[in-house]
Structure formats: structure tokens, C-alpha cells
Design a protein around this motif. Structure first.
Motif: not given
Length: 182
Positions: A160-180
Motif C-alpha cells: 500500500p505504501r508503494f501504491l501511494r509513493s512518488d516513484i509509482y505515481r510519477t511513473l503512472l503520470e509519465n506513462l499517461a503523458a506519453d500515451a496522450t
């Protein structure tokens, strides 16, 4: 503009702004891609796969990128002994030779189980003592109880800490930005 990551009031840690997270996220994505550079393009890190990591710890550990990211997160928290033990047990179960199994069981005991060991895992006294007895005549199941305990700890605490972490959330944000971008 509010951060995409909610911070508790009076947080005493460094808060990254959006540009810092974006740069760090891109850098981490590049490092992940390089770790598995011989992978085909169909096996590359994708937004969909990364989103699936949040479905379960099992799903996260099944992904080579997920496992690498989770290990990196745990190392950053100085709490990687649980994943290292779990992975070591997974490898141990594949051993066929009784001589190698005996040798490896002793090493696992010395490294993770024995009190005051270098990477001591958090298990109860009874489990520790049972493993101590099991190591004398090891089987493929010698570490099963400890492995279940450690998996449960990771599932309830680290994951759960991993899912809330900067490392995971930032990875998701960057992949979402790349996908758009396409």
C-alpha cells in the motif's frame, strides 16, 4: 496548482514539484527500460501494465518491471529484506539436488532467519524455531510458513505504501503523458 500527490499537513520531507517528479519519473523509466533492453517492444513498460500493479501484490510481482520498481522502492526505504527473502525462497523451491538444497537452506537461515542475521526478517519465535529444525533436514517446503508471513507483511504494509509513493505515481503520470502524446 495543487500537487497530484496529497501531502499531510506539516510534512517534514522534501516535496517535489511537478517538473522534478516528471524529470525523475522519466529518468526512472529509462533505467527500467535499459534493465530489460533486450525485451521486444511488446514487452516494454506500458501504462496498462503499470496500472494493473495496483490490482494486487501478486500482479505487481508477476511483472518484471513491477518487481524491479517495487524492489527499488523498498531499497529506498531500507526495507528490502522481505522481498529479497521471498524471491530467495522462490528460487530455493526450484532446487532439485538434495545437497544443493541443504547448502542453500543453511545460507538462507544464516542470512534471513537467524536472530541478528544481516537481513533478518520479522517472523514470530515459533516459526523461527521451526525453520531452525527444518534446516537440519530441508525440504522444498522448509521456508513456506516464513514466506507466507513475509508475503502478508508486504501485502498489508509495503505494497500500500508503494501504491501511494512518488516513484509509482510519477511513473503512472509519465506513462499517461506519453500515451496522450501518441
Amino acid at each position: 496548482m495543487p500537487s497530484l500527490i496529497d501531502e499531510p499537513p506539516n510534512a517534514q520531507h522534501f516535496i517535489m514539484d511537478r517538473d522534478d517528479r516528471k524529470r525523475i519519473g522519466k529518468n526512472f523509466m529509462c533505467r527500467l527500460q535499459c534493465m530489460f533492453s533486450n525485451s521486444s517492444s511488446s514487452e516494454r513498460l506500458s501504462l496498462e501494465d503499470t496500472q494493473q500493479w495496483s490490482q494486487s501484490l501478486e500482479r505487481l510481482l508477476e511483472s518484471k518491471y513491477g518487481l524491479a520498481t517495487f524492489r527499488n522502492f523498498l531499497k529506498s526505504e531500507y526495507s528490502d529484506e522481505n522481498i529479497e527473502f521471498w524471491l530467495t525462497c522462490e528460487d530455493y523451491k526450484k532446487i532439485k539436488s538434495s545437497f544443493r538444497m541443504s547448502s542453500r537452506a543453511k545460507k538462507i537461515y544464516e542470512q534471513f532467519i537467524k536472530a541478528e542475521s544481516p537481513k533478518e526478517i520479522n517472523i514470530d519465535y515459533q516459526t523461527r524455531e521451526q525453520i531452525k529444525r527444518n534446516v537440519k533436514t530441508p525440504t522444498v517446503h522448509s521456508f513456506d510458513d516464513a514466506q507466507k508471513i513475509v508475503y502478508g507483511l508486504m501485502e498489508r504494509d509495503s505494497y500500500p505504501r508503494f501504491l501511494r509513493s512518488d516513484i509509482y505515481r510519477t511513473l503512472l503520470e509519465n506513462l499517461a503523458a506519453d500515451a496522450t502524446k501518441g
